[in-house]
Write a protein that holds these residues in place. Structure first.
Motif, PDB file in Angstrom:
ATOM      1  N   SER A  10       0.842  -1.213   0.000  1.00 60.26           N
ATOM      2  CA  SER A  10       0.000   0.000   0.000  1.00 60.26           C
ATOM      3  C   SER A  10       0.873   1.258   0.000  1.00 60.26           C
ATOM      4  CB  SER A  10      -0.966  -0.001   1.182  1.00 60.26           C
ATOM      5  OG  SER A  10      -0.258   0.130   2.387  1.00 60.26           O
ATOM      6  N   LEU A  11       2.014   1.200   0.672  1.00 57.37           N
ATOM      7  CA  LEU A  11       2.924   2.363   0.661  1.00 57.37           C
ATOM      8  C   LEU A  11       3.525   2.561  -0.726  1.00 57.37           C
ATOM      9  CD1 LEU A  11       4.794   1.977   4.103  1.00 57.37           C
ATOM     10  CD2 LEU A  11       2.863   3.444   3.556  1.00 57.37           C
ATOM     11  N   ASP A  14       1.181   4.153  -2.934  1.00 51.60           N
ATOM     12  CA  ASP A  14       0.988   5.565  -2.580  1.00 51.60           C
ATOM     13  C   ASP A  14       2.188   6.439  -2.992  1.00 51.60           C
ATOM     14  OD1 ASP A  14      -0.577   7.588  -1.247  1.00 51.60           O
ATOM     15  OD2 ASP A  14       0.959   7.598   0.315  1.00 51.60           O
TER      16      ASP A  14
ATOM     17  N   LEU B  28      11.821  -0.878   1.100  1.00 52.10           N
ATOM     18  CA  LEU B  28      10.963  -1.045   2.284  1.00 52.10           C
ATOM     19  C   LEU B  28      11.063  -2.469   2.836  1.00 52.10           C
ATOM     20  CD1 LEU B  28       7.713   0.962   1.383  1.00 52.10           C
ATOM     21  CD2 LEU B  28       9.582   1.656   2.876  1.00 52.10           C
ATOM     22  N   ILE B  58       5.721   3.463   7.968  1.00 56.97           N
ATOM     23  CA  ILE B  58       4.812   4.558   7.595  1.00 56.97           C
ATOM     24  C   ILE B  58       5.522   5.911   7.749  1.00 56.97           C
ATOM     25  CG2 ILE B  58       2.684   5.764   8.262  1.00 56.97           C
ATOM     26  CD1 ILE B  58       1.573   2.968   9.066  1.00 56.97           C
ATOM     27  N   HIS B  61       7.916   6.454   5.003  1.00 56.14           N
ATOM     28  CA  HIS B  61       7.157   6.830   3.792  1.00 56.14           C
ATOM     29  C   HIS B  61       6.816   8.328   3.822  1.00 56.14           C
ATOM     30  CE1 HIS B  61       4.411   6.381   0.431  1.00 56.14           C
ATOM     31  NE2 HIS B  61       3.458   6.967   1.139  1.00 56.14           N
ATOM     32  N   GLN B  62       6.362   8.806   4.998  1.00 58.16           N
ATOM     33  CA  GLN B  62       5.982  10.223   5.099  1.00 58.16           C
ATOM     34  C   GLN B  62       7.200  11.149   5.001  1.00 58.16           C
ATOM     35  OE1 GLN B  62       4.051   9.906   8.861  1.00 58.16           O
ATOM     36  NE2 GLN B  62       2.017   9.621   7.990  1.00 58.16           N
ATOM     37  N   LYS B 156      -3.967   4.111   9.818  1.00 56.20           N
ATOM     38  CA  LYS B 156      -2.495   4.112   9.776  1.00 56.20           C
ATOM     39  C   LYS B 156      -1.906   4.477  11.132  1.00 56.20           C
ATOM     40  CE  LYS B 156      -1.976   4.881   4.837  1.00 56.20           C
ATOM     41  NZ  LYS B 156      -1.562   5.733   3.765  1.00 56.20           N
TER      42      LYS B 156
END
Lengths: 213, 182
Positions: A10-11, A14, B28, B58, B61-62, B156
């Motif tokens: 999912s990442l 995105d 990842l 997460i 990713h951000q 999330k």
């Protein structure tokens, strides 16, 4: 498929290409230069430079100003580096706070043993509020630029940025207002600390708001 | 080995920043393994280890755009992992303390309230007065019927953070109900 693999997929889905950001040190110097220019112009517009400041410059101003300038530079650097994960070293953080404390200490010592005769010459009416108010626009400009990064410890970044923004007008007030170490501590240095706490409180709020919009 | 990882991860991240999905997926996957091993070496086999790994992924990713070419990748990566893991462990401790307090003060009160809430929530009045975060937590777990894990994944956040959020949402709703039906 496990939950971790699902998350990774999912990442990956995105993944979007975002416009390249300027390196953080470029942004930091840009902010610093713009803030200095703004504070000089704003302070000059609101009142003139103290006439005898150049005389003091030759004696004791050099150490006070240069130490303050170094503190301003290091705190600014630490603030901007703190918004990129892993970039701010503890050595730089402690060095910036040490130089800032040393600058403050000079005025504490000066209040007991003044280097020059104290005077109220060219005292500005609202120097306390001026220092704080001049630091607010650079602070919000910094928040805007910082929100595009990833501050892990937001209160720390906000505090350092508040100090960095507050230090610029505080340094200039030495040239624009009366000279007396106790007055400097109360009217210029105290607003710097207040601005630090203001930044620490406000940055997480502003950052959250900007992230939503 | 570490030097190879450093260069490879930095290279893969730069490709990911250019939008190359294969490189990003590989990065990842490798990072998840490395984070897992790192956390296990530091904390042992803790039950929230997988939460820490996923929250870190997460956050990576951000924050992916804040990695600058030419800088070391590992300090950037592990600063995020350390911060996220400590955050989760802290929340976990708070949640455990909350559960202990709840057990000391009596479970019945909360359970009664759950029944009360389930019966009256349809009117929507209480929901409309809750904050967005609390409303979302209630809607996902009480109305949509998602499990804590599913709701956490949707938002999330970690499962423990989801539980804390639902607990707080229920508490806020109870206060609203008390005020309305007294």
């Amino acid at each position: 498929m496990g939950s971790r693999e699902e998350l990774i997929l999912s990442l990956v889905n995105d993944l979007k290409v975002k416009p390249k950001q300027l390196p953080i040190l470029y942004v930091a110097f840009l902010w610093w230069v713009v803030s200095w220019c703004y504070v000089v112009v704003a302070t000059l517009l609101m009142g003139g430079i103290r006439e005898d400041s150049h005389e003091h410059w030759l004696h004791h101003f050099q150490l006070e100003f240069l130490l303050g300038f170094a503190a301003s530079f290091l705190v600014m650097l630490a603030a901007w580096m703190s918004i990129v994960p892993g970039l701010l070293s503890k050595r730089l953080l402690y060095a910036s706070l040490f130089v800032f404390s040393s600058w403050l200490l000079l005025y504490v010592i000066g209040s007991y043993e003044p280097v020059v005769e104290l005077n109220m010459y060219d005292k500005r009416e609202h120097c306390y509020f001026e220092g704080f108010l001049y630091s607010v626009p650079p602070l919000f400009f910094a928040f805007f630029l910082m929100s595009r990064r990833f501050a892990l410890q937001q209160w720390q970044s906000g505090f350092l940025m508040g100090l960095a923004a507050g230090l610029i007008p505080a340094l200039f007030m030495q040239f624009f207002c009366m000279y007396e170490p106790l007055h400097i501590l109360q009217s210029y240095v105290l607003p710097v600390v207040a601005c630090g706490f203001f930044g620490a409180f406000l940055f997480p709020v502003v950052n959250g708001w900007l992230a939503k919009h | 080995m570490k030097k190879n990882d450093e260069a490879r991860w930095a290279g893969l991240m730069l490709q990911a920043q250019e939008g190359k999905e294969d490189a990003y997926e590989l990065l990842l996957s490798e990072l998840a393994e490395a984070i897992s091993a790192y956390l296990r070496s530091r904390f042992g086999d803790i039950e929230v280890l997988e939460d820490c790994v996923q929250e870190s992924l997460i956050a990576i990713h951000q924050a992916r755009d804040t990695y600058e070419p030419g800088r070391l990748f590992r300090p950037w990566l592990f600063a995020i992992v350390r911060y996220k893991s400590i955050d989760i462990l802290r929340k976990k401790n708070s949640f455990n303390k909350l559960l202990e307090l709840q057990q000391l003060s009596g479970d019945e009160l909360v359970l009664d309230f759950d029944a009360q809430f389930d019966g009256k929530v349809n009117c929507g009045q209480i929901l409309s007065e809750l904050s967005d975060r609390h409303r979302q937590a209630i809607v996902l777990t009480k109305l949509e019927g998602l499990t804590m894990r599913e709701a956490a994944r949707y938002l999330k956040i970690s499962e423990s953070a989801m539980k804390v959020r639902v607990h707080r949402a229920l508490h806020a709703s109870r206060q609203l109900l008390d005020a309305k039906y007294k």
